[in-house]
Design a protein around this motif. Sequence first.
Motif, mmCIF file in Angstrom:
data_model
loop_
_atom_site.group_PDB
_atom_site.id
_atom_site.type_symbol
_atom_site.label_atom_id
_atom_site.label_comp_id
_atom_site.label_asym_id
_atom_site.label_seq_id
_atom_site.Cartn_x
_atom_site.Cartn_y
_atom_site.Cartn_z
ATOM 1 N N GLY A 524 0.826 -1.213 0.000
ATOM 2 C CA GLY A 524 0.000 0.000 0.000
ATOM 3 C C GLY A 524 0.860 1.263 0.000
ATOM 4 N N PRO A 525 1.706 1.440 1.016
ATOM 5 C CA PRO A 525 2.568 2.630 1.048
ATOM 6 C C PRO A 525 3.492 2.702 -0.177
ATOM 7 N N TYR A 526 3.945 1.555 -0.655
ATOM 8 C CA TYR A 526 4.838 1.553 -1.827
ATOM 9 C C TYR A 526 4.086 2.048 -3.067
ATOM 10 N N ARG A 527 2.880 1.542 -3.262
ATOM 11 C CA ARG A 527 2.075 1.974 -4.407
ATOM 12 C C ARG A 527 1.813 3.474 -4.341
ATOM 13 N N GLN A 528 1.515 3.932 -3.139
ATOM 14 C CA GLN A 528 1.244 5.362 -2.969
ATOM 15 C C GLN A 528 2.463 6.191 -3.385
ATOM 16 N N LYS A 529 3.643 5.745 -2.960
ATOM 17 C CA LYS A 529 4.875 6.466 -3.311
ATOM 18 C C LYS A 529 5.066 6.471 -4.843
ATOM 19 N N CYS A 530 4.882 5.314 -5.465
ATOM 20 C CA CYS A 530 5.066 5.236 -6.923
ATOM 21 C C CYS A 530 4.064 6.147 -7.639
ATOM 22 N N ASP A 531 2.830 6.171 -7.136
ATOM 23 C CA ASP A 531 1.811 7.016 -7.767
ATOM 24 C C ASP A 531 2.145 8.492 -7.595
ATOM 25 N N GLU A 532 2.655 8.836 -6.415
ATOM 26 C CA GLU A 532 3.020 10.244 -6.179
ATOM 27 C C GLU A 532 4.158 10.668 -7.105
ATOM 28 N N VAL A 533 5.125 9.765 -7.252
ATOM 29 C CA VAL A 533 6.265 10.049 -8.144
ATOM 30 C C VAL A 533 5.752 10.300 -9.564
ATOM 31 N N ALA A 534 4.832 9.459 -10.027
ATOM 32 C CA ALA A 534 4.295 9.613 -11.386
ATOM 33 C C ALA A 534 3.505 10.918 -11.511
ATOM 34 N N SER A 535 2.657 11.169 -10.503
ATOM 35 C CA SER A 535 1.827 12.389 -10.561
ATOM 36 C C SER A 535 2.673 13.652 -10.583
ATOM 37 N N ALA A 536 3.840 13.574 -9.978
ATOM 38 C CA ALA A 536 4.724 14.757 -9.940
ATOM 39 C C ALA A 536 5.617 14.803 -11.188
ATOM 40 N N GLY A 537 5.190 14.176 -12.253
ATOM 41 C CA GLY A 537 5.973 14.225 -13.499
ATOM 42 C C GLY A 537 7.210 13.345 -13.426
ATOM 43 N N TYR A 538 7.073 12.206 -12.727
ATOM 44 C CA TYR A 538 8.164 11.226 -12.584
ATOM 45 C C TYR A 538 9.348 11.843 -11.838
ATOM 46 N N GLU A 539 8.988 12.291 -10.656
ATOM 47 C CA GLU A 539 9.960 12.906 -9.753
ATOM 48 C C GLU A 539 11.092 11.919 -9.446
#
Length: 552
Positions: A524-539
């Motif tokens: 769960g936390p890992y998916r959230q981190k990956c999604d945040e990275v993607a949403s931020a333009g692949y931070e």
Amino acid sequence: MTTTETTPPAASTGAGDYDAVIVGGGFAGMYMLHKMRQLGFTSRVIEAGSDVGGTWYWNRYPGARCDIESLSYQYSFDDSIQQEWNWSERYATQPEILEYARFVADRFDLRSGMQFDTRVTAASYDEASARWNVDTDQGDHYTGRFLIAATGCLSVPRLPDFEGLDSFEGDWYHTGDWPHEGVDFTGKRVGVVGTGSSGIQSIPRIAEQAAAVTVFQRTPNFSVPAHNAPLTPEQRDENKQVFQKLRREAETMIPARAGGPTVIPKAFDLDDDARTERYQKMWDMGGVMFMASCADLLVNKDANDTAAGFVREKIHEIVSDEKVADLLSPHDHPLGTKRLCVDTGYYDTYNNENVSLVDIRNAPIEEITANGIRTADADYEFDTLVFATGFDAMTGALLNMNIQGRDGLRLNDVWEEGPRTYLGLQVVGLPNLFTITAPGSPSVLSNMLISIEQHVDWISDCLEYMRERDLGTIEATPDAQDAWVQHVNEVGDSTLYPQADCWYTGANIQGKPRVFMPYVAGVGPYRQKCDEVASAGYEGFALAKEPAAAAR
Ligand code: NAP
């Protein structure tokens, strides 16, 4: 990046130029190929086996089953698969899981996109063309804008360097590379080396056939009963209704130890009787969920000791010879910090007259002789040897591919001190290489199907994002990778996991760097981190247009 101007694949081998070259035709490679096709990217899977299935293609030893319940161990990306497929047992056998992989391959015509019986021997990144060059043992040459390693975590069987193995006059086998035609142990004297999941699953089945089985144990493992049973039509039908909902919940799960389900008590929230009752209830339920008996079993050693003590008592209840029960009782690692084994009749099998246990911790194997095994204090004669000695896990397959990134940077050099990744998805210096379920992601600590689908979806979204913006390259940045590695280590160190010597840390292979490889914070936390990275333009990733020389 273009998706239309690709060299038509040669008819016989499929060698040619693709948007993505995918290595591995197990569950990860199969879904990756399907997704590439759906999105209109050209791709080709290169697979060493003769068919799909990955780990389930190779691990055909007797007793091989999944230790995740079959109703959960399936794809969710297309609901018609689970609606049509009917698992027969709570824990599916290897043949049934392989049949499932074949069913999915047929359904989506996946084999037409795969090159079987072909192993990648080298993969190097050419900066001028922004392409990966991939060579195989069949002499074929592939190029791809992206290289996607769907190479599995437990795909390189490891045979220890036993002196004298060549001289053995009987047959010998490794559980991870089992003959397709099976092995008949009838009337044979069999020596089995290794008591991890593969040994624990296969020993009772081998003992049913063989005249005598001698198990050579260096380290005992904790095992809990599977309580396997046929699935009823009602159970299957009910699961078909709720499967997608349960899967979505499982994908966002936070482990109880990290503040997840609060209904799970901590060990010392319960008094001794209540705690024992809870362990008994979970033992009776069966399977790896035993670790969810109490929320703090993997973070509090005292809590862990209570559960470990419970399992040791069970071993002594089941095994009638006390000395054998003592030998089978683990004391060197906290419960669950090595992959918890799930068995059917493992401890019981030592009550059979044809099964014996040899402790090779105190008297190690010195050599394999023409007739069997010589330990420091005895000679044993066998017709057949079985090595259940595990895998070069998590990094073995990647390091075997001779991967070279920018400026000839070798992955083997970059990982000399252990694997370093950003999110388990990319490695600095290796642009446009994606790794599925690699170190630094939850992978082997999760239901692999959940982690595979998440990585494939994330990579696919990333490729679409790049196509929409006409971007040609993506590469993890050093700062992002350093911070991620540090975070993975910190989270790992906040648990008891690093206390075990096993394949999670590379400790099963002499000379392999000791790094706790999976990310333990939960899917769960890992998916959230990956999604945040993607949403931020692949931070944390550097994205760039194609080099001029590569533009088409
Ligand atoms: P493993 O857990 O690494 O166990 C290997 C065994 O071989 C250990 O008992 C090890 O002893 C022993 N060994 C290795 N080298 C030896 C040597 N030189 N001399 C004597 N003994 C030696 O491997 P595995 O059983 O194949 O399982 C690996 C993983 O695959 C599992 O943890 C699991 O994740 C997965 N798996 C899953 C299933 C399933 O889903 N049901 C089934 C099988 C495997 P030491 O502990 O002392 O090193």
